[in-house]
Design a protein around this motif. Structure first.
Motif, PDB file in Angstrom:
ATOM      1  N   SER A 165       0.830  -1.205   0.000  1.00  0.00           N
ATOM      2  CA  SER A 165       0.000   0.000   0.000  1.00  0.00           C
ATOM      3  C   SER A 165       0.866   1.257   0.000  1.00  0.00           C
ATOM      4  N   TYR A 166       1.932   1.237   0.791  1.00  0.00           N
ATOM      5  CA  TYR A 166       2.806   2.410   0.874  1.00  0.00           C
ATOM      6  C   TYR A 166       3.434   2.706  -0.478  1.00  0.00           C
ATOM      7  N   TYR A 167       4.008   1.682  -1.095  1.00  0.00           N
ATOM      8  CA  TYR A 167       4.668   1.914  -2.372  1.00  0.00           C
ATOM      9  C   TYR A 167       3.667   2.137  -3.503  1.00  0.00           C
ATOM     10  N   GLY A 168       2.406   1.777  -3.290  1.00  0.00           N
ATOM     11  CA  GLY A 168       1.385   2.154  -4.259  1.00  0.00           C
ATOM     12  C   GLY A 168       1.225   3.663  -4.321  1.00  0.00           C
ATOM     13  N   ALA A 169       1.214   4.310  -3.138  1.00  0.00           N
ATOM     14  CA  ALA A 169       1.127   5.774  -3.096  1.00  0.00           C
ATOM     15  C   ALA A 169       2.390   6.411  -3.669  1.00  0.00           C
ATOM     16  N   VAL A 170       3.548   5.820  -3.377  1.00  0.00           N
ATOM     17  CA  VAL A 170       4.796   6.346  -3.932  1.00  0.00           C
ATOM     18  C   VAL A 170       4.800   6.195  -5.454  1.00  0.00           C
ATOM     19  N   GLY A 171       4.245   5.087  -5.960  1.00  0.00           N
ATOM     20  CA  GLY A 171       4.169   4.891  -7.404  1.00  0.00           C
ATOM     21  C   GLY A 171       3.315   5.949  -8.084  1.00  0.00           C
ATOM     22  N   ARG A 172       2.210   6.328  -7.462  1.00  0.00           N
ATOM     23  CA  ARG A 172       1.370   7.395  -8.037  1.00  0.00           C
ATOM     24  C   ARG A 172       2.125   8.721  -8.060  1.00  0.00           C
ATOM     25  N   ALA A 173       2.880   8.975  -7.003  1.00  0.00           N
ATOM     26  CA  ALA A 173       3.680  10.203  -6.976  1.00  0.00           C
ATOM     27  C   ALA A 173       4.750  10.177  -8.067  1.00  0.00           C
TER      28      ALA A 173
ATOM     29  N   GLY B  59       6.099   6.361  11.460  1.00  0.00           N
ATOM     30  CA  GLY B  59       6.987   6.868  10.419  1.00  0.00           C
ATOM     31  C   GLY B  59       6.395   6.775   9.026  1.00  0.00           C
ATOM     32  N   LEU B  60       5.645   5.709   8.746  1.00  0.00           N
ATOM     33  CA  LEU B  60       5.082   5.552   7.408  1.00  0.00           C
ATOM     34  C   LEU B  60       4.122   6.689   7.074  1.00  0.00           C
ATOM     35  N   LYS B  61       3.385   7.150   8.057  1.00  0.00           N
ATOM     36  CA  LYS B  61       2.470   8.267   7.819  1.00  0.00           C
ATOM     37  C   LYS B  61       3.247   9.527   7.447  1.00  0.00           C
ATOM     38  N   LYS B  62       4.374   9.749   8.105  1.00  0.00           N
ATOM     39  CA  LYS B  62       5.205  10.913   7.780  1.00  0.00           C
ATOM     40  C   LYS B  62       5.802  10.773   6.381  1.00  0.00           C
ATOM     41  N   GLY B  63       6.210   9.553   6.029  1.00  0.00           N
ATOM     42  CA  GLY B  63       6.764   9.344   4.697  1.00  0.00           C
ATOM     43  C   GLY B  63       5.735   9.564   3.608  1.00  0.00           C
ATOM     44  N   LEU B  64       4.493   9.115   3.856  1.00  0.00           N
ATOM     45  CA  LEU B  64       3.434   9.305   2.858  1.00  0.00           C
ATOM     46  C   LEU B  64       3.119  10.780   2.648  1.00  0.00           C
ATOM     47  N   ALA B  65       3.366  11.609   3.653  1.00  0.00           N
ATOM     48  CA  ALA B  65       3.108  13.044   3.491  1.00  0.00           C
ATOM     49  C   ALA B  65       3.965  13.620   2.368  1.00  0.00           C
ATOM     50  N   PHE B  66       5.188  13.116   2.202  1.00  0.00           N
ATOM     51  CA  PHE B  66       6.055  13.596   1.125  1.00  0.00           C
ATOM     52  C   PHE B  66       5.550  13.113  -0.234  1.00  0.00           C
ATOM     53  N   ALA B  67       5.098  11.851  -0.309  1.00  0.00           N
ATOM     54  CA  ALA B  67       4.561  11.346  -1.578  1.00  0.00           C
ATOM     55  C   ALA B  67       3.266  12.060  -1.942  1.00  0.00           C
ATOM     56  N   ASP B  68       2.392  12.263  -0.970  1.00  0.00           N
ATOM     57  CA  ASP B  68       1.119  12.941  -1.243  1.00  0.00           C
ATOM     58  C   ASP B  68       1.336  14.383  -1.679  1.00  0.00           C
ATOM     59  N   ASP B  69       2.362  15.035  -1.135  1.00  0.00           N
ATOM     60  CA  ASP B  69       2.643  16.414  -1.540  1.00  0.00           C
ATOM     61  C   ASP B  69       3.010  16.476  -3.019  1.00  0.00           C
TER      62      ASP B  69
END
Length: 727
Positions: free
Chosen positions: A532-540, A579-589
């Motif tokens: 799920s995490y890398y799915g969001a990173v992939g969209r970014a 930490g994963l929530k903080k990391g996703l903030a960078f991808a979502d931005d």
């Protein structure tokens, strides 16, 4: 049973079959069930007869004497209740104190507390060097005729000692010290590690101290190469917008009398000129230090405060970078950086994100060169000390020649191995010796930890004989896990004075030790839990790819989004709670910003354009409301239209309105629709339709209209003429 009922009055009026006793009375009942009402009034309900008996002042009652089933109200004065409660509480406290006193054991005769400790003056000795062992005994009482012994054994199983010394001494309360010394060569000791037992006995009291005497002649075995690698890796302290969320970065490089943990580490290291080491200053953390040095924005609670370049924090950061540059120039340290944001290289490569691998490596090397003004090292610190076969080609293209990995169990732990593929050259890997690292990080006194560490290295050196030996020790150093100053002081002082240990950088080890074997790594390393995490990173990633294809290299938004994408791929987010929530903030931005920027490009939804002839130029108005120029491609299509210069036209959109002239040729006299698409990165940003018609079509329509009008007029005239003839 006694219960409390709220809302009841303390008066006895209204109670059936009751009379009021005006004198002070007490009420006694036989066995039965009673009910207690509010604190100032107590009503006792029973099924037996009640008897009123005179009592002291302060208590009044209303009762029905000798009446079964009657309700009796007793009112107790508040002062009486307070005195009664106080007596009960004091009784409970006294009872508890008495119980505690009973639990305390009666002490026996006082025993003298005896504590003993001892150590050698050096972790190891040459055969010709005199050793010295100091035994310290602490006691709370005087000891008469205490026996003190010091014994060196050839090995733990041999009964006869190589060296022994006994003392009989009386000790006063406090600390007493005993010194034992000798020459290993005169005692017949060769290279080896000898068990040492020191004992203090006074009557029935005995304390034993065990240690070891390390004797090594480096001329016989050659030095042991020690590649000490410090992994300085912190959680990012900035927000996706580049604002510092805390002063953690400035604090770790603070100077002055109370230096930060990282600047203090480097200061302690600089005192010992013979010691060398390698450091992974994670480029992302190093970039934060560079940002502090130039002035930065700090968020304090809900307010963002600018910190000027002339502030103490910025000056300390610049001094730290200057000292680090000097250590690099003196070849005391080697900066062996990880990729920019400390990503899990094996996982990134296994997902096929080759462009991200290239960006992580290139951006990390650029940060090191820009911060320390030196060429990047050909070494690379592998995050998590893991790699996969798929990552090797990207590392070789980035110029990486050597790295450090977790020991795989099928190679020489104290040597190196070749990591090779069919499409890439060799990559040399050294292996982390976790035993050494665990000894240095074990709880206890720093001297004990360092002594155990050196003793372990001595066993390795003696066991390997004359074979080239390099012990690679990876030590963690971060805001959450940092070495203490006493440990660093003891470690560096010991390494500087141990002749059979030669500290080297990782690059020096690679040039000295030839790989002794080939090693095949796993082909893929994908963590299914991170899907799920890398799915969001992939969209970014996909969003940034579109935006990057339409921006110039100096676009600041693109630079910030690239940094945020790389930070979102960091492995540090898995190492802390939340930490994963903080990391996703960078991808979502990244995703949100690209969507917002692309939404600022617009074109007319529908427009009709008249051409002077069948051929001409169509002027299209495309608006760019961003602050930066963008490169886009116009995709043109139309069944009744030809495009002499092609269907794809690439041009630059300046901020504001942009008029683009596109040559077309209309193949019909009718109005021809033309579909216009704004393309970037293989994606359609927006789509519009215009309608083109020619002046030739307008003239023909005018002539046809005139002809039709004339025909109509002739018909009318003809009909009127026919009517006139009939008359």
């Amino acid at each position: 049973m006694i219960k409390s009922r709220r809302g009841m009055s303390g008066s006895s009026s209204g109670m059936s079959r009751s009379s009021v006793c005006t004198s002070a009375m007490s009420v006694s009942f036989s066995a039965g069930t009673y009910q207690v009402l509010p604190s100032s009034a107590v009503v006792l309900q029973k099924a037996a007869a009640a008897t009123c008996v005179p009592r002291p002042r302060g208590i009044t009652c209303g009762c029905a004497p000798r009446t079964r089933g009657a309700a009796v109200e007793v009112t107790i004065a508040p002062d009486s209740l307070r005195r009664l409660a106080l007596v009960v509480r004091l009784s409970a406290v006294l009872g508890a104190v008495f119980a505690l006193l009973l639990m305390i054991p009666v002490p026996a005769a006082a025993r003298p507390a005896v504590d003993a400790s001892g150590s050698f003056g050096s972790p190891s000795y040459l055969p010709s060097q005199t050793f010295r062992f100091v035994l310290t005994v602490r006691t709370t009482r005087a000891l008469e005729n205490a026996d003190v012994s010091f014994v060196i054994l050839a090995n733990s199983a041999q009964a006869k000692p190589l060296f022994e010394k006994y003392l009989v001494n009386s000790m006063a309360p406090g600390a007493s010290r005993f010194s034992f010394s000798g020459n290993p060569r005169r005692l017949g000791m060769g290279d080896g590690i000898y068990p040492v037992v020191a004992q203090v006995t006074a009557g029935e009291y005995s304390e034993t101290v065990r240690s070891r005497l390390v004797v090594i002649d480096p001329s016989r075995h050659g030095p042991l190469l020690l590649a000490l690698v410090w992994n300085v890796n912190n959680t990012p302290a900035i927000s996706p917008k580049g604002v510092y969320l805390s002063d953690a970065t400035a604090a770790m490089v603070r100077g002055g009398a109370s230096p930060g943990w990282l600047s203090g580490h480097f200061a302690e290291f600089a005192k010992h000129g013979k010691v060398k080491a390698s450091f992974n200053l994670t480029p992302q953390s190093l970039e934060e230090v560079l940002g502090v040095a130039g002035g930065y924005k700090l968020r304090e609670q809900r307010r963002v405060t600018p910190v000027r370049p002339d502030s103490r924090e910025s000056k300390d950061a610049r001094e730290f970078l200057t000292r680090t540059m000097q250590l690099v120039r003196d070849e005391r340290i080697e900066i062996v950086p990880s990729p920019y944001a400390y990503p899990p290289i094996a996982e990134i490569a296994s997902r096929g994100w080759d462009s991200d691998m290239r960006l992580q490596m290139q951006h990390g090397q650029d940060v090191v060169e820009r911060s320390l003004r030196t060429a990047a090292s050909p070494g690379m610190f592998a995050p998590g000390l893991t790699l996969s076969t798929g990552a090797i080609p990207a590392l070789r293209r980035a110029g990486v020649e050597y790295t450090v990995l977790t020991y795989p169990g099928r190679a020489d732990r104290f040597g190196s191995a070749r990591l090779s593929t069919e499409t890439a050259g060799n990559l040399v890997a050294f292996f982390d010796d976790e035993v050494s690292a665990n000894l240095l990080t074990s709880p206890g006194a720093p001297r004990t930890a360092v002594s155990d560490f050196v003793g372990y290295l001595a066993r390795v050196r003696l066991a390997r004989g004359k074979r080239p030996t390099v012990a690679t020790v990876v030590m963690q150093s971060s805001n959450r896990r940092r070495p203490t100053t006493p440990l660093l002081r003891e470690l560096y002082a010991t390494l500087a004075s141990t002749p059979w240990v030669r500290t080297v950088t990782l690059g020096e080890a690679a040039s000295i030790v030839e790989p002794s074997s080939d090693l095949t790594l796993p082909a893929r390393r994908v963590d299914a839990r991170m899907k799920s995490y890398y799915g969001a990173v992939g969209r970014a990633r996909r969003s940034l790819a579109v935006y990057s294809s339409m921006t110039l290299n100096d676009n600041p938004v693109r630079t910030r989004l690239t940094r945020n994408l790389l930070i979102s791929e960091s492995a540090v987010w898995r190492q802390e709670p939340g930490g994963l929530k903080k990391g996703l903030a960078f991808a979502d931005d990244v995703t949100r910003t690209v969507t917002s920027e692309l939404g600022k490009i617009s074109a007319p939804a529908r427009e009709t354009i008249t051409l002077p002839g069948q051929s001409g130029k169509v002027a299209l108005n495309i608006s760019n409301r961003t602050r930066h120029p963008l490169i886009v491609t116009l995709g043109l299509s139309g069944r009744l239209v030809e495009f002499p210069e092609g269907t794809n036209v690439r041009f630059e959109l300046r901020p504001g309105d942009n008029y683009v002239a596109v040559p077309i040729r209309v193949k019909t006299a009718r109005t021809a629709p033309v579909t216009v698409k704004v393309l970037a990165g293989g994606s359609t940003l927006l789509e519009s339709t215009i309608y083109a018609r020619t002046t030739y079509f307008n003239r023909m329509a005018f002539l046809v209209g005139i002809i039709l009008a004339l025909v109509g007029l002739l018909v009318v005239v003809y009909r009127k003429a026919g009517s006139a003839r009939r008359r």
